[in-house]
Design a protein around this motif. Structure first.
Motif, mmCIF file in Angstrom:
data_model
loop_
_atom_site.group_PDB
_atom_site.id
_atom_site.type_symbol
_atom_site.label_atom_id
_atom_site.label_comp_id
_atom_site.label_asym_id
_atom_site.label_seq_id
_atom_site.Cartn_x
_atom_site.Cartn_y
_atom_site.Cartn_z
ATOM 1 N N PRO A 1 0.942 -1.109 -0.095
ATOM 2 C CA PRO A 1 -0.059 -0.114 0.273
ATOM 3 C C PRO A 1 0.735 0.994 0.030
ATOM 4 N N VAL A 2 0.707 2.179 -0.670
ATOM 5 C CA VAL A 2 1.246 3.459 -0.810
ATOM 6 C C VAL A 2 1.109 4.312 0.220
ATOM 7 N N LYS A 3 -0.064 4.244 1.726
ATOM 8 C CA LYS A 3 0.064 4.609 2.694
ATOM 9 C C LYS A 3 1.044 4.173 3.430
ATOM 10 N N LEU A 4 1.666 2.724 3.081
ATOM 11 C CA LEU A 4 2.478 2.493 4.456
ATOM 12 C C LEU A 4 4.313 2.592 3.668
ATOM 13 N N LEU A 5 3.949 3.486 2.260
ATOM 14 C CA LEU A 5 5.306 3.778 2.097
ATOM 15 C C LEU A 5 5.203 4.529 2.298
ATOM 16 N N LYS A 6 4.631 5.745 1.824
ATOM 17 C CA LYS A 6 4.965 7.223 2.436
ATOM 18 C C LYS A 6 5.096 7.509 3.641
ATOM 19 N N LEU A 7 4.739 6.147 4.145
ATOM 20 C CA LEU A 7 4.259 6.837 5.900
ATOM 21 C C LEU A 7 6.150 6.168 6.334
ATOM 22 N N LEU A 8 6.739 5.353 5.457
ATOM 23 C CA LEU A 8 8.406 5.160 6.457
ATOM 24 C C LEU A 8 8.652 6.355 4.971
ATOM 25 N N SER A 9 8.755 6.575 3.689
ATOM 26 C CA SER A 9 9.214 7.615 3.495
ATOM 27 C C SER A 9 9.417 8.988 3.689
ATOM 28 N N THR A 10 8.564 9.305 4.111
ATOM 29 C CA THR A 10 8.041 10.866 5.156
ATOM 30 C C THR A 10 8.891 10.734 6.560
ATOM 31 N N GLN A 11 9.343 9.666 7.283
ATOM 32 C CA GLN A 11 10.225 9.341 8.089
ATOM 33 C C GLN A 11 12.181 9.491 7.616
ATOM 34 N N LYS A 12 11.227 8.860 6.529
ATOM 35 C CA LYS A 12 13.598 9.220 6.091
ATOM 36 C C LYS A 12 13.185 10.041 4.981
ATOM 37 N N GLY A 13 12.748 11.168 5.401
ATOM 38 C CA GLY A 13 12.267 13.075 4.864
ATOM 39 C C GLY A 13 12.402 12.509 3.017
ATOM 40 N N SER A 14 12.229 11.743 2.189
ATOM 41 C CA SER A 14 12.736 11.681 1.234
ATOM 42 C C SER A 14 10.931 11.535 0.114
ATOM 43 N N ASP A 15 11.081 11.964 -0.593
ATOM 44 C CA ASP A 15 9.682 12.419 -2.084
ATOM 45 C C ASP A 15 9.037 10.648 -2.422
ATOM 46 N N LEU A 16 8.052 10.542 -1.747
ATOM 47 C CA LEU A 16 7.668 8.913 -2.553
ATOM 48 C C LEU A 16 7.183 8.856 -3.976
ATOM 49 N N GLU A 17 6.607 10.181 -4.500
ATOM 50 C CA GLU A 17 6.442 10.580 -6.106
ATOM 51 C C GLU A 17 7.794 10.641 -6.789
ATOM 52 N N ASN A 18 8.631 11.225 -6.258
ATOM 53 C CA ASN A 18 10.066 10.761 -7.301
ATOM 54 C C ASN A 18 10.539 9.132 -7.106
ATOM 55 N N LEU A 19 10.104 8.640 -5.898
ATOM 56 C CA LEU A 19 10.425 7.279 -5.882
ATOM 57 C C LEU A 19 10.010 6.554 -7.542
ATOM 58 N N LEU A 20 8.758 6.351 -6.817
ATOM 59 C CA LEU A 20 7.831 6.289 -7.970
ATOM 60 C C LEU A 20 8.088 6.097 -9.651
ATOM 61 N N TYR A 21 8.247 7.654 -9.605
ATOM 62 C CA TYR A 21 9.223 8.151 -10.892
ATOM 63 C C TYR A 21 10.424 7.574 -10.930
ATOM 64 N N ASN A 22 10.881 7.600 -10.498
ATOM 65 C CA ASN A 22 12.671 6.696 -10.672
ATOM 66 C C ASN A 22 12.407 5.267 -10.941
ATOM 67 N N PHE A 23 11.403 4.422 -10.415
ATOM 68 C CA PHE A 23 10.946 3.109 -11.611
ATOM 69 C C PHE A 23 10.523 3.484 -12.367
ATOM 70 N N VAL A 24 9.592 4.245 -12.563
ATOM 71 C CA VAL A 24 9.028 4.730 -13.735
ATOM 72 C C VAL A 24 9.872 4.647 -15.189
ATOM 73 N N THR A 25 10.895 4.926 -14.764
ATOM 74 C CA THR A 25 12.044 5.706 -15.435
ATOM 75 C C THR A 25 13.188 4.417 -15.270
ATOM 76 N N MET A 26 13.107 3.944 -14.670
ATOM 77 C CA MET A 26 14.405 2.625 -14.399
ATOM 78 C C MET A 26 15.367 3.478 -14.379
ATOM 79 N N GLY A 27 15.393 4.519 -13.709
ATOM 80 C CA GLY A 27 16.136 5.371 -12.940
ATOM 81 C C GLY A 27 17.096 7.008 -13.484
ATOM 82 N N ALA A 28 15.995 7.319 -14.487
ATOM 83 C CA ALA A 28 16.779 8.403 -14.726
ATOM 84 C C ALA A 28 16.740 9.172 -13.225
ATOM 85 N N VAL A 29 15.855 8.921 -12.914
ATOM 86 C CA VAL A 29 15.269 10.394 -11.859
ATOM 87 C C VAL A 29 16.754 10.182 -11.226
#
Length: 356
Positions: free
Chosen positions: A134-162
């Motif tokens: 669930p995105v809710k779980l990923l959002k919780l963990l990513s928020t705690q480490k200070g990263s942007d979940l959307e950028n992580l998801l985009y990184n997956f879609v673009t196969m590492g281009a981000v």
């Protein structure tokens, strides 16, 4: 006395049935979903919906083969993730999943301690409907480490281009808040928002097809289009999206431009799971993926049709034969809503009579 109790129980049960309010599946909030039962009952379809190397979430957690292959990777990734962000709670699947998203790069698979072939297997498994978190779980963990979940998801879609470019992707109309898991985010990326343009394309195309009594039987394959004076070419833009197509009318001829479709050993898994996701009863969509493949199935019925599209530069087929690709498109075509309800009109673009 016993009879009266039985009658009262029956009356109570009847009242419950009469007054029962059935929850609308499309209004529920899907998180971890299974492939619909009627698709799971088809072994040939369902084998493309089960992970082969690594599992996430509860559905395939007990699969011993997956534990042997993927569990050591998740433990490594979790260890590295926790070492980097010590204040985070330990959740094996969630932490390893985020570490994978953050370090996903096809040009540097060693960042995940993978070879490139293993990397592709992981990418395939992470896009399976039954292998989501669930995105809710990923959002919780990513928020705690200070990263942007959307950028992580985009990184997956673009196969590492981000990650390689160290840039923040431009925000589209959808965000991590509007989807429920990674597959939903990937689907949103490919769907786009140009439905009205697609409808116009269908209307123009229909004008060049021979008039038949039943509007659904307008052409059989790409060779029929060619006989009608319609030539097929690849889209001017290299961007691969389902709505990246156009039709140009030239009086007694026309040109249909389609996005370049690359088919390899991974695509049957990826697209079958997108189709399964769109067909889930608790997910409301316009069947954009199903519609695209319904259209491709209408263009291709044999190896010769694949050859026509290859010659036009529309298809790059990395399988051993053109017939294998034709078989794939014809096979999934039998499961699509367009084939099941081809006598109905719906708001999913290729279901419209103007297009089909």
């Amino acid at each position: 006395m016993a009879r009266n109790n039985s009658e009262e129980a029956n009356a109570t049960r009847l009242a419950e049935l009469v007054n029962q309010r059935f929850e609308d599946n499309q209004n529920s909030t899907p998180k971890i979903q299974r492939v619909p039962l009627f698709l799971r009952q088809n072994p040939h379809f369902y084998r493309y919906c089960t992970p082969k190397m690594i599992s996430f979430g509860p559905i395939h957690h007990s699969n011993q083969n997956l534990k042997q292959q993927g569990q050591h990777l998740k433990l490594q990734w979790t260890s590295l993730y926790i070492e980097q962000y010590r204040k985070l709670p330990t959740f094996n699947d969630g932490c390893s999943y985020l570490f994978c998203l953050e370090n996903f790069d096809i040009e540097h698979p060693e960042a995940l301690n993978l070879k490139v072939d293993q990397w592709m297997h992981i990418w395939r498994d992470m896009t399976l409907l039954e292998n989501q978190l669930p995105v809710k779980l990923l959002k919780l963990l990513s928020t705690q480490k200070g990263s942007d979940l959307e950028n992580l998801l985009y990184n997956f879609v673009t196969m590492g281009a981000v990650k390689r470019n160290c840039t923040v992707m431009i925000r589209l109309a959808y965000t991590a808040e509007s989807v429920h898991h990674l597959l939903g985010f990937v689907r949103s990326y490919f769907v786009g928002e140009s439905e009205m343009e697609t409808e116009k394309i269908g209307s123009d195309l229909m004008a060049h097809l021979p008039l038949l009594p039943h509007p659904w039987q307008t052409y059989k394959n790409v060779r029929d289009l060619k006989k009608s004076g319609i030539r097929v070419a690849k889209a001017k833009s290299p961007e691969w999206k389902w709505n990246n197509l156009s039709f140009t009318s030239r009086w007694f001829s026309g040109r249909l431009r389609l996005p370049v479709y690359v088919n390899n050993d991974v695509t049957p898994y990826f697209f079958r799971n997108l189709i399964a996701y769109e067909m889930c009863p608790d997910f409301c969509s316009s069947f954009e993926c199903c519609s695209f493949f319904s259209f491709m199935d209408s263009l291709i019925d044999d190896a010769e049709a694949v050859k026509e599209l290859r010659s036009a530069g529309v298809i790059q087929n990395l399988l051993k034969s053109d017939q294998e690709l034709a078989n794939f498109l014809n096979d999934i075509g039998h499961e699509l809503p367009t084939k099941i309800f081809n006598h109905l009109r719906s708001n999913a673009a290729p279901f419209q009579q103007e297009i089909c």
